[in-house]
Design an enzyme around this catalytic site. Structure first.
Site, PDB file in Angstrom:
ATOM      1  N   CYS A   2      62.675 139.738   7.637  1.00  0.00           N
ATOM      2  CA  CYS A   2      63.675 138.283   7.493  1.00  0.00           C
ATOM      3  C   CYS A   2      63.804 138.516   5.855  1.00  0.00           C
ATOM      4  CB  CYS A   2      62.839 137.328   7.742  1.00  0.00           C
ATOM      5  SG  CYS A   2      62.484 136.868   9.531  1.00  0.00           S
ATOM      6  N   ARG A  27      66.812 145.208   5.092  1.00  0.00           N
ATOM      7  CA  ARG A  27      65.280 144.847   5.468  1.00  0.00           C
ATOM      8  C   ARG A  27      65.282 144.763   7.000  1.00  0.00           C
ATOM      9  NH1 ARG A  27      62.695 141.767   1.037  1.00  0.00           N
ATOM     10  NH2 ARG A  27      61.288 140.749   2.801  1.00  0.00           N
ATOM     11  N   LYS A 483      60.865 160.136  12.425  1.00  0.00           N
ATOM     12  CA  LYS A 483      62.031 159.859  11.865  1.00  0.00           C
ATOM     13  C   LYS A 483      63.052 160.084  13.223  1.00  0.00           C
ATOM     14  CE  LYS A 483      61.603 158.828   8.997  1.00  0.00           C
ATOM     15  NZ  LYS A 483      60.640 158.132   8.113  1.00  0.00           N
ATOM     16  N   GLU A 486      63.053 156.894  15.683  1.00  0.00           N
ATOM     17  CA  GLU A 486      63.552 155.644  15.008  1.00  0.00           C
ATOM     18  C   GLU A 486      65.080 155.552  14.641  1.00  0.00           C
ATOM     19  OE1 GLU A 486      61.854 154.287  11.377  1.00  0.00           O
ATOM     20  OE2 GLU A 486      61.775 156.513  10.677  1.00  0.00           O
ATOM     21  N   HIS A 502      46.514 171.311  25.714  1.00  0.00           N
ATOM     22  CA  HIS A 502      45.344 170.565  26.128  1.00  0.00           C
ATOM     23  C   HIS A 502      46.369 169.287  26.841  1.00  0.00           C
ATOM     24  CE1 HIS A 502      42.002 172.499  24.478  1.00  0.00           C
ATOM     25  NE2 HIS A 502      42.701 172.242  23.309  1.00  0.00           N
TER      26      HIS A 502
HETATM   27  C1  F6R Z   1      59.508 154.831   9.146  1.00  0.00           C
HETATM   28  C2  F6R Z   1      59.156 153.573   8.265  1.00  0.00           C
HETATM   29  C3  F6R Z   1      58.076 153.001   8.417  1.00  0.00           C
HETATM   30  C4  F6R Z   1      57.188 152.516   7.158  1.00  0.00           C
HETATM   31  C5  F6R Z   1      56.190 151.421   7.560  1.00  0.00           C
HETATM   32  C6  F6R Z   1      55.371 151.151   6.463  1.00  0.00           C
HETATM   33  O1  F6R Z   1      60.635 155.456   8.705  1.00  0.00           O
HETATM   34  O2  F6R Z   1      59.841 153.513   7.171  1.00  0.00           O
HETATM   35  O3  F6R Z   1      57.378 153.472   9.439  1.00  0.00           O
HETATM   36  O4  F6R Z   1      56.795 153.527   6.649  1.00  0.00           O
HETATM   37  O5  F6R Z   1      56.933 150.135   8.384  1.00  0.00           O
HETATM   38  O6  F6R Z   1      56.183 150.533   5.425  1.00  0.00           O
HETATM   39  P1  F6R Z   1      55.709 150.586   3.935  1.00  0.00           P
HETATM   40  O7  F6R Z   1      55.625 151.824   3.377  1.00  0.00           O
HETATM   41  O8  F6R Z   1      56.664 149.474   3.186  1.00  0.00           O
HETATM   42  O9  F6R Z   1      54.174 149.847   3.877  1.00  0.00           O
END
Ligand code: F6R
Length: 609
Positions: A2, A27, A483, A486, A502
């Protein structure tokens, strides 16, 4: 996650609020809204989905007012529909909220008993009615909000508008970041500096438990005990002009291509080219005495930490424990006296990582954070900040933040090795020189963009994809799989190549692309991974092979596709091998037609547990 923006101005604020919300889009969110005061009464526009829906709504039914609040919501309690979109409001109070009010059920029941009706399924609405209730008791707005804040449990950043009070905007913070922006005869609230970048560069960050009372003339800050306090006004380096995609179609592509530059910028702060050595910022402890390092992070940042573990243990012979923050904080970890607890986070605001940091701090650990946002909570609460100079990362999928985190961790491992006397001066020089080469080599890797786009056509057809690697390449396999899943929504898993037999080998058939990360290395892991490739191919698996020229020569008849990466010291290979897996995920997602920069259900800064 948010986002909040609030403005007290002298002109109509609706267009500025919408513009601020657009800058918070990165965000991640699923509905948006604004509220203003018109002739003393609260007016609102809200819409499900993207901000363009909100903008359409405002175009159909314009909204006036010189004071207002806006919000992008990432659903926690209640579906992402218009009724649950913020701002929530009664006749007297409008509220935008980031975070979670944990005791909202109890407060809601209490307020319902006092006759308050609720319109949404959200936790936020209790804040509206709690403040309204206290206003009804005859309290002035500031006191009513102070009283309400005392009842809230959980994590929150709030922006509050009170009917009849045109020259008033109230902000509060407990667990979620909030900044006050100082303009020229205008004042602002923002959940991050980026939202306010075109409006002002002068910001004051609220501390935990703070409340800020904004009027056109300025801001008054109160701490958790309701005492008036001063909060430092800082100049943020962000400018409104920074946020663009350049010649790229997506922020993610732009950020992938920025990596040679930002890895260099990050390294420059720690690499001394004249001496060929690495120097960290001054530390308030002696690295030679560090008995153990505990690394905690989430998601991509966690995978950076995993590479860091391999590096630190090999280079400095210091034991490293690593965990994802959501597990670490609840498993009563055993910490060693004098230990370093190292937190890795792009945003510096991830709720679980921040809570783990606070836990380690309370336990007397030395707190080192690797963060991209110098004004973040983690940066402010650490003993030492090792900054990644990646610049703002807008794409939800982390790319340049990851490789700059690796750059910093490599420097940390080298500095620790020197302090522990486990690195000879010659080896330190060689490692530092290898790091210094990375920006140039990264540019060479980016030249494979087109070839990787072709490979993506095959991957885009798949239902499942496997990523394999050993040693630090295992962490890159995990990151590659994350990557891909997501942003393309294709199921992908990363495995240590040696684990194939395994279990995962049962998945292999002609339809499963197997991405193999296999640079040559000091321990001859290449040969072992090459054997795993043969086992995969023998079962019909279609291998996409990333290695150096020598490795590609070996495998070009076996693999479906092979990409030759630059020859580098194996130490720095993970930084470079991260790039092709980013490109592969990117091009696959583009082919699948997904929302690359804002993939469904994801948020950039995860400020709830
Ligand atoms: C994946 C990604 C997330 C962040 C995770 C931690 O591409 O961006 O997995 O790495 O949410 O976020 P930060 O680094 O901001 O603590």
């Amino acid at each position: 996650m948010c986002g909040i923006v609030g403005i007290i101005g002298r002109q109509e604020v609706a267009p500025l609020l919408v513009d601020g919300l657009k800058r918070l889009e990165y965000r991640g969110y699923d509905s948006a809204g604004i509220a203003t005061l018109v002739n003393g009464s609260i007016d609102r526009r809200r819409a499900e989905g993207k901000i363009v829906n909100l903008a359409d709504r405002i175009a159909q039914k314009p909204i006036a007012g010189t004071v207002g609040i806006g919000h992008t919501r990432w659903a926690t309690h209640g579906r992402p529909n218009e009724a649950n979109a913020h701002p929530h409001a009664s006749a007297k109070v409008a509220v935008v909220h980031n975070g979670i009010i944990e005791n909202f059920q109890e407060l809601k029941a209490e307020l319902q008993e006092h006759g308050h009706g609720f319109e949404s399924d959200t936790d936020t609405e209790v804040v509206v009615h709690l403040v309204h209730y206290h206003l009804d008791q005859g309290m002035e707005p500031v006191e009513a909000v102070q009283k309400a804040l005392k009842r809230l449990h959980g994590a929150f950043a709030l922006g509050i508008l009170i009917a009849g009070h045109h020259d008033l905007l109230i902000g509060a913070r407990m667990g979620s970041p909030l900044a006050v922006g100082f303009g020229d005869g205008e004042m602002y609230l923002g959940s991050d500096a980026l939202a306010l970048a075109p409006l002002t560069q002068r910001l004051a960050y609220l501390e935990e438990g703070d409340m800020a009372v904004l009027t056109l003339d300025g801001a008054t800050f109160y701490d958790v005990g309701d005492n008036k306090v001063e909060r430092q006004v800082r100049q943020t380096a962000l400018s409104g002009a920074l946020i663009g995609k350049g010649e790229h179609r997506h922020f993610m592509a732009k950020e992938i291509f920025e990596q040679p530059q930002v890895i260099g910028d990050t390294l420059n702060a720690m690499y001394n080219p004249a001496r060929g050595s690495i120097t960290l910022p001054d530390l308030p402890f002696d690295m030679a005495d560090v008995p153990k390092v505990t690394i905690v992070a989430c998601g991509t940042s966690y995978y950076a930490g995993l590479v860091g573990k391999y590096w630190i243990e090999r280079t400095a012979r210091v034991p490293v424990e690593i965990d994802v923050a959501s597990e670490f904080r609840y498993r009563r970890p055993v910490l060693q006296d004098g230990g370093v607890a190292l937190f890795i986070s792009q945003s510096g605001e991830t709720a679980d990582t921040l809570a783990a940091l606070r836990h380690c701090k309370a336990e007397g650990q030395r707190i080192v954070s690797v963060v991209n946002s110098p004004e973040s909570s983690m940066a402010r609460e650490s003993d030492v900040v090792l900054q990644t100079n990646a610049g703002p990362e807008i794409g939800v999928a982390s790319t340049k933040a990851f490789t700059t985190q690796l750059t910093v961790l490599a420097c940390f491992a080298i500095a620790l090795g020197r302090a522990k006397d486990t690195l000879t001066p010659a080896r330190e020089k060689a490692l530092a020189a290898a790091l210094a080469e990375v920006p140039g080599r990264a540019a060479e890797v980016l030249a494979h963009d087109e070839a990787i786009r072709d490979i993506a056509q095959f991957v885009a057809e798949a239902r499942d994809v496997l990523y394999l690697g050993r040693g630090t390449s295992y962490a890159i396999a995990l990151e590659g799989a994350l990557k891909l899943k997501e942003i393309s929504y294709i199921h992908a898993e990363g495995y240590a190549a040696g684990e194939m037999k395994h279990g995962p080998i049962a998945l292999i058939d002609e339809s499963v692309p197997v991405i193999v990360i296999a640079p040559h290395d000091e321990d001859d892991l290449f040969e072992k991974t090459a054997s795993n490739v043969q086992e995969t191919v023998a079962r019909g698996g279609q291998v996409i092979f990333f290695s150096d020229a020598k490795g590609v020569l070996r495998m070009q008849d076996t693999a479906l596709h092979a990409i030759a990466m630059p020859e580098v010291d194996p130490f720095v290979a993970p930084i470079l091998y991260a790039i092709p897996v980013q490109l592969l995920a990117y091009h696959t997602a583009v082919l699948k037609g997904t929302d690359v920069d804002q993939p469904r259900n994801l948020a950039k800064s995860v400020t709830v547990e």
